[in-house]
Motif scaffolding. Structure first.
Motif, PDB file in Angstrom:
ATOM      1  N   SER A 127       0.850  -1.188   0.000  1.00 57.36           N
ATOM      2  CA  SER A 127       0.000   0.000   0.000  1.00 57.36           C
ATOM      3  C   SER A 127       0.886   1.239   0.000  1.00 57.36           C
ATOM      4  O   SER A 127       2.107   1.148   0.135  1.00 57.36           O
ATOM      5  CB  SER A 127      -0.853  -0.007   1.263  1.00 57.36           C
ATOM      6  N   ASN A 218      -5.407  -8.667   2.854  1.00 60.20           N
ATOM      7  CA  ASN A 218      -5.179  -7.688   1.804  1.00 60.20           C
ATOM      8  C   ASN A 218      -6.446  -7.363   1.019  1.00 60.20           C
ATOM      9  O   ASN A 218      -6.681  -6.219   0.647  1.00 60.20           O
ATOM     10  CB  ASN A 218      -4.090  -8.175   0.843  1.00 60.20           C
ATOM     11  N   ARG A 219      -7.270  -8.389   0.784  1.00 60.68           N
ATOM     12  CA  ARG A 219      -8.470  -8.168  -0.031  1.00 60.68           C
ATOM     13  C   ARG A 219      -9.530  -7.396   0.750  1.00 60.68           C
ATOM     14  O   ARG A 219     -10.092  -6.427   0.273  1.00 60.68           O
ATOM     15  CB  ARG A 219      -9.045  -9.514  -0.478  1.00 60.68           C
ATOM     16  N   ASN A 222      -7.325  -4.176   2.689  1.00 64.61           N
ATOM     17  CA  ASN A 222      -6.352  -3.362   1.995  1.00 64.61           C
ATOM     18  C   ASN A 222      -5.059  -3.223   2.793  1.00 64.61           C
ATOM     19  O   ASN A 222      -4.456  -2.154   2.860  1.00 64.61           O
ATOM     20  CB  ASN A 222      -6.964  -1.972   1.755  1.00 64.61           C
TER      21      ASN A 222
END
Ligand SMILES: [Zn+2]
Length: 264
Positions: A127, A218-219, A222
């Motif tokens: 990120s 992560n999905r 984020n």
């Protein structure tokens, strides 16, 4: 209310102060209040649960339990605030309380029997924050399981390595000792936890679980900063372990949120 009552007091009312078994029920409030017939201590149905002090309705809380119990997706605060029609701040607080309860439930349930695993790296999504160096790219974690006779994991724990147990990415041997002390039952039969890097391959499915945990964080979120990572990993393992044991998730999750020891 009936579900909470039964999860809290499966054998009927018990005064949290003196243990007396009989109470007067005061029904003039939104939720019934129980007054001990012996010591007069008053307790509510939601005292000592994740819902204590919350103005959100029980229906919304139970919808949140249902959404978090959803195996495929789980939920994040943005989705939850829109489902429940509450502010983002309220949705975040609800999820935070639920995760704290699941972490407590996980910590109260140590690994037993044949325990194998090792350390690996949890790599967050790249990120903006990680590119700017706001949190490190990879965080070492223990991935350890109780195995059945066929060496199939029955209970999995993914725990971050404590900062004091490592230096410059090197994990001290003491890290393994600390993990065992905190998360492995003293009567475990055979404990084999490797603290050198990437030595958990002897149980190949552990690698898959870590990969799934990473994909999920992560999905759905984020990426996650280091402060709360452990709670998210505990949420992931709570669902995973019930799936491995073929136990329905919603019921256990709701009970874990009702029967909690302390909320910080
Ligand atoms: Zn009492």
């Amino acid at each position: 209310m009936q579900f909470i009552y039964q999860a809290k007091w499966p054998d009927g009312f018990s005064c949290p102060r003196c243990g007396h078994r009989q109470a007067y029920v005061i029904r003039s409030r939104r939720l019934p209040l129980y007054e001990c017939r012996s010591c007069r201590h008053q307790t509510s149905l939601i005292a000592g649960t994740v819902m204590e002090g919350s103005r959100t309705s029980l229906c919304k809380w139970f919808l949140a339990f249902h959404l978090v119990a959803n195996t495929e997706r789980g939920t994040n605060a943005v989705q939850l605030s829109s489902f429940l029609q509450v502010t983002y701040k309220t949705a975040w607080a609800i999820l935070h309380k639920i995760r704290q309860a699941l972490s407590q439930a996980d910590n109260a349930n140590p690994l037993t029997g044949v325990v194998k695993g090792g350390t690996a790296f949890h790599r967050p999504f790249r990120s903006a924050a990680s590119v700017l160096g706001l949190y490190p790219e990879q965080r070492p974690v223990f991935v350890v399981a109780s195995l059945d006779k066929g060496a199939v994991p029955q209970q999995v724990k993914i725990k971050t390595v404590r900062p004091e147990d490592m230096e410059d990415g090197r994990i001290y041997r003491s890290a393994g000792e600390h993990f065992i002390k905190e998360h492995v039952s003293p009567d475990a039969l055979d404990v084999d936890i490797e603290t050198r890097r990437y030595h958990y391959q002897r149980v190949p499915s552990l690698r898959n679980y870590l990969r799934k945990a990473r994909a999920w964080t992560n999905r759905v979120f984020n990426g996650i900063g280091p402060k709360y990572l452990q709670h998210y990993l505990d949420e992931f393992c709570f669902r995973l372990n019930l799936q491995l044991q073929n136990v329905p998730i919603f019921d256990r999750l709701a009970r874990a949120c009702i029967k909690i020891l302390q909320i910080s």
